[in-house]
Enzyme design. Sequence first.
Site, PDB file in Angstrom:
ATOM      1  N   THR A  92       0.874  -1.177   0.000  1.00 29.16           N
ATOM      2  CA  THR A  92       0.000   0.000   0.000  1.00 29.16           C
ATOM      3  C   THR A  92       0.907   1.220   0.000  1.00 29.16           C
ATOM      4  O   THR A  92       1.643   1.444   0.968  1.00 29.16           O
ATOM      5  CB  THR A  92      -0.888   0.034   1.265  1.00 29.16           C
ATOM      6  OG1 THR A  92      -1.663  -1.156   1.311  1.00 29.16           O
ATOM      7  CG2 THR A  92      -1.810   1.237   1.243  1.00 29.16           C
ATOM      8  N   LYS A 134      -7.948   1.548  -2.994  1.00 25.70           N
ATOM      9  CA  LYS A 134      -7.619   1.142  -1.618  1.00 25.70           C
ATOM     10  C   LYS A 134      -7.761   2.300  -0.637  1.00 25.70           C
ATOM     11  O   LYS A 134      -8.391   2.169   0.419  1.00 25.70           O
ATOM     12  CB  LYS A 134      -6.188   0.586  -1.613  1.00 25.70           C
ATOM     13  CG  LYS A 134      -5.534   0.472  -0.265  1.00 25.70           C
ATOM     14  CD  LYS A 134      -5.589  -0.896   0.289  1.00 25.70           C
ATOM     15  CE  LYS A 134      -5.080  -0.903   1.723  1.00 25.70           C
ATOM     16  NZ  LYS A 134      -5.307  -2.141   2.405  1.00 25.70           N
ATOM     17  N   LYS A 146      -1.856   4.995   8.537  1.00 32.24           N
ATOM     18  CA  LYS A 146      -1.004   5.051   7.338  1.00 32.24           C
ATOM     19  C   LYS A 146      -1.875   5.284   6.090  1.00 32.24           C
ATOM     20  O   LYS A 146      -1.582   6.155   5.273  1.00 32.24           O
ATOM     21  CB  LYS A 146      -0.233   3.721   7.187  1.00 32.24           C
ATOM     22  CG  LYS A 146       0.529   3.635   5.874  1.00 32.24           C
ATOM     23  CD  LYS A 146       1.094   2.259   5.578  1.00 32.24           C
ATOM     24  CE  LYS A 146       1.596   2.233   4.134  1.00 32.24           C
ATOM     25  NZ  LYS A 146       2.198   0.973   3.753  1.00 32.24           N
TER      26      LYS A 146
HETATM   27  P1  NAD Z   1       5.975  -5.797   7.553  1.00 31.42           P
HETATM   28  O1  NAD Z   1       6.727  -4.663   8.133  1.00 31.42           O
HETATM   29  O2  NAD Z   1       5.596  -6.956   8.412  1.00 31.42           O
HETATM   30  O3  NAD Z   1       6.780  -6.386   6.279  1.00 31.42           O
HETATM   31  C1  NAD Z   1       7.564  -5.618   5.425  1.00 31.42           C
HETATM   32  C2  NAD Z   1       8.800  -6.451   5.081  1.00 31.42           C
HETATM   33  O4  NAD Z   1       9.578  -5.718   4.123  1.00 31.42           O
HETATM   34  C3  NAD Z   1       9.704  -6.697   6.282  1.00 31.42           C
HETATM   35  O5  NAD Z   1       9.954  -8.078   6.402  1.00 31.42           O
HETATM   36  C4  NAD Z   1      10.981  -5.900   5.962  1.00 31.42           C
HETATM   37  O6  NAD Z   1      12.157  -6.507   6.448  1.00 31.42           O
HETATM   38  C5  NAD Z   1      10.947  -5.920   4.451  1.00 31.42           C
HETATM   39  N1  NAD Z   1      11.733  -4.839   3.842  1.00 31.42           N
HETATM   40  C6  NAD Z   1      11.804  -3.522   4.171  1.00 31.42           C
HETATM   41  N2  NAD Z   1      12.634  -2.871   3.353  1.00 31.42           N
HETATM   42  C7  NAD Z   1      13.105  -3.783   2.467  1.00 31.42           C
HETATM   43  C8  NAD Z   1      13.993  -3.725   1.360  1.00 31.42           C
HETATM   44  N3  NAD Z   1      14.567  -2.582   1.003  1.00 31.42           N
HETATM   45  N4  NAD Z   1      14.235  -4.862   0.693  1.00 31.42           N
HETATM   46  C9  NAD Z   1      13.658  -6.037   1.045  1.00 31.42           C
HETATM   47  N5  NAD Z   1      12.800  -6.163   2.078  1.00 31.42           N
HETATM   48  C10 NAD Z   1      12.533  -5.048   2.780  1.00 31.42           C
HETATM   49  O7  NAD Z   1       4.666  -5.144   6.881  1.00 31.42           O
HETATM   50  P2  NAD Z   1       3.321  -5.897   6.424  1.00 31.42           P
HETATM   51  O8  NAD Z   1       2.311  -5.815   7.503  1.00 31.42           O
HETATM   52  O9  NAD Z   1       3.673  -7.199   5.811  1.00 31.42           O
HETATM   53  O10 NAD Z   1       2.821  -4.856   5.301  1.00 31.42           O
HETATM   54  C11 NAD Z   1       3.385  -4.842   4.003  1.00 31.42           C
HETATM   55  C12 NAD Z   1       2.519  -3.959   3.122  1.00 31.42           C
HETATM   56  O11 NAD Z   1       1.185  -4.461   3.096  1.00 31.42           O
HETATM   57  C13 NAD Z   1       2.413  -2.505   3.605  1.00 31.42           C
HETATM   58  O12 NAD Z   1       2.467  -1.659   2.495  1.00 31.42           O
HETATM   59  C14 NAD Z   1       1.064  -2.482   4.303  1.00 31.42           C
HETATM   60  O13 NAD Z   1       0.480  -1.202   4.317  1.00 31.42           O
HETATM   61  C15 NAD Z   1       0.264  -3.444   3.453  1.00 31.42           C
HETATM   62  N6  NAD Z   1      -0.887  -4.058   4.123  1.00 31.42           N
HETATM   63  C16 NAD Z   1      -0.743  -4.601   5.361  1.00 31.42           C
HETATM   64  C17 NAD Z   1      -1.840  -5.199   5.980  1.00 31.42           C
HETATM   65  C18 NAD Z   1      -1.716  -5.818   7.352  1.00 31.42           C
HETATM   66  O14 NAD Z   1      -2.745  -6.162   7.933  1.00 31.42           O
HETATM   67  N7  NAD Z   1      -0.521  -6.014   7.877  1.00 31.42           N
HETATM   68  C19 NAD Z   1      -3.084  -5.219   5.323  1.00 31.42           C
HETATM   69  C20 NAD Z   1      -3.190  -4.695   4.043  1.00 31.42           C
HETATM   70  C21 NAD Z   1      -2.084  -4.109   3.444  1.00 31.42           C
END
Ligand code: NAD
Length: 288
Positions: free
Chosen positions: A93, A168, A243
């Site tokens: 997102t 979204k 966010k």
């Molecule tokens: P998270 O922080 O658990 O996962 C993000 C991952 O990206 C981490 O493992 C981190 O180490 C990795 N990362 C960061 N920088 C990096 C890089 N340069 N190279 C490689 N890996 C890298 O976050 P999440 O909850 O999995 O969310 C991910 C996305 O999904 C976000 O954009 C969030 O808004 C969206 N989202 C999350 C949810 C939810 O319920 N968690 C729901 C819908 C959408």
Amino acid sequence: MKIAFIGLGNMGGGMAANLVKAGHEVNAFDLSEEALEAAKHNGCATFTDAAEAVQGVEGVVTMLPNGAIVKSVYEGSVIGKAPAGAVLLDCSTIDVATAKDVIATAEAAGYDMVDAPVSGGIAAANGGTLTFMVGGTEKAFGRAEDVLQAMGKAVIHAGDAGAGQTAKICNNMLLAISMIGTAEAMKMAEKLGLDPQKFYEISSQSSGYCWSLNAYTPLPGVGVESPADNDYKGGFATALMLKDLRLAMDAAQDVDATTVLGAKAAEIYEKLAEEHGALDFSSVIKTL
Ligand code: NAD
């Protein structure tokens, strides 16, 4: 299909595992060793460099925290590094402007790319029941669809590049407003002496009907079972709602859209996140 998956956090971990289950060969990259370890356990090949992970793949999926990271990963490690002809799917997102910008750069380099943010949380990511809202050309959507189907229950083509992110943030702005409205109405009914369960029974079958009331009732013991019944743990974290509201407010400003209630909702969630960022967003009712 051979796919590189970058960003195996709370959401990406389960999504990559579902690609493996669907028969895809997955190259995993994340900065976190723990995430890579879990990906290996789920049947992915692991890499310590993103540009290496995308060698020889037919598709790249990213699930990263924000627009700046998405831009740097695509520009630094994917575009020009993944084989020409690979299809690129960003499921993070992020802001609409960055989504359009990265897709334009990818297209200029000859790739098909979509923005494909998701609705549904960690349970849906693990269970393969996410909803994907997708922006991009018909051709890019057609190529991305099968990959997304393996991770979700619905894949909808929203429009051109950036349309997925637009859908979204507009949806989540509406959700925030409707949750606050539902919470205000339930608390006011209670203060006026009406049994909240009676209010639920009446309003959920009247014109107050909405998802926040009917499917996610924010008061414990009232209406359907929801995070309210679990002390507001689990569900959709307040910090993530904030966010999305910030992204919505930035986008509104960019196009001069009137979002009086969206701005108020962002203000309310800003305050709530300072104290209870990890609690479900329906916990806003506790502040009333
Ligand atoms: P998270 O922080 O658990 O996962 C993000 C991952 O990206 C981490 O493992 C981190 O180490 C990795 N990362 C960061 N920088 C990096 C890089 N340069 N190279 C490689 N890996 C890298 O976050 P999440 O909850 O999995 O969310 C991910 C996305 O999904 C976000 O954009 C969030 O808004 C969206 N989202 C999350 C949810 C939810 O319920 N968690 C729901 C819908 C959408």
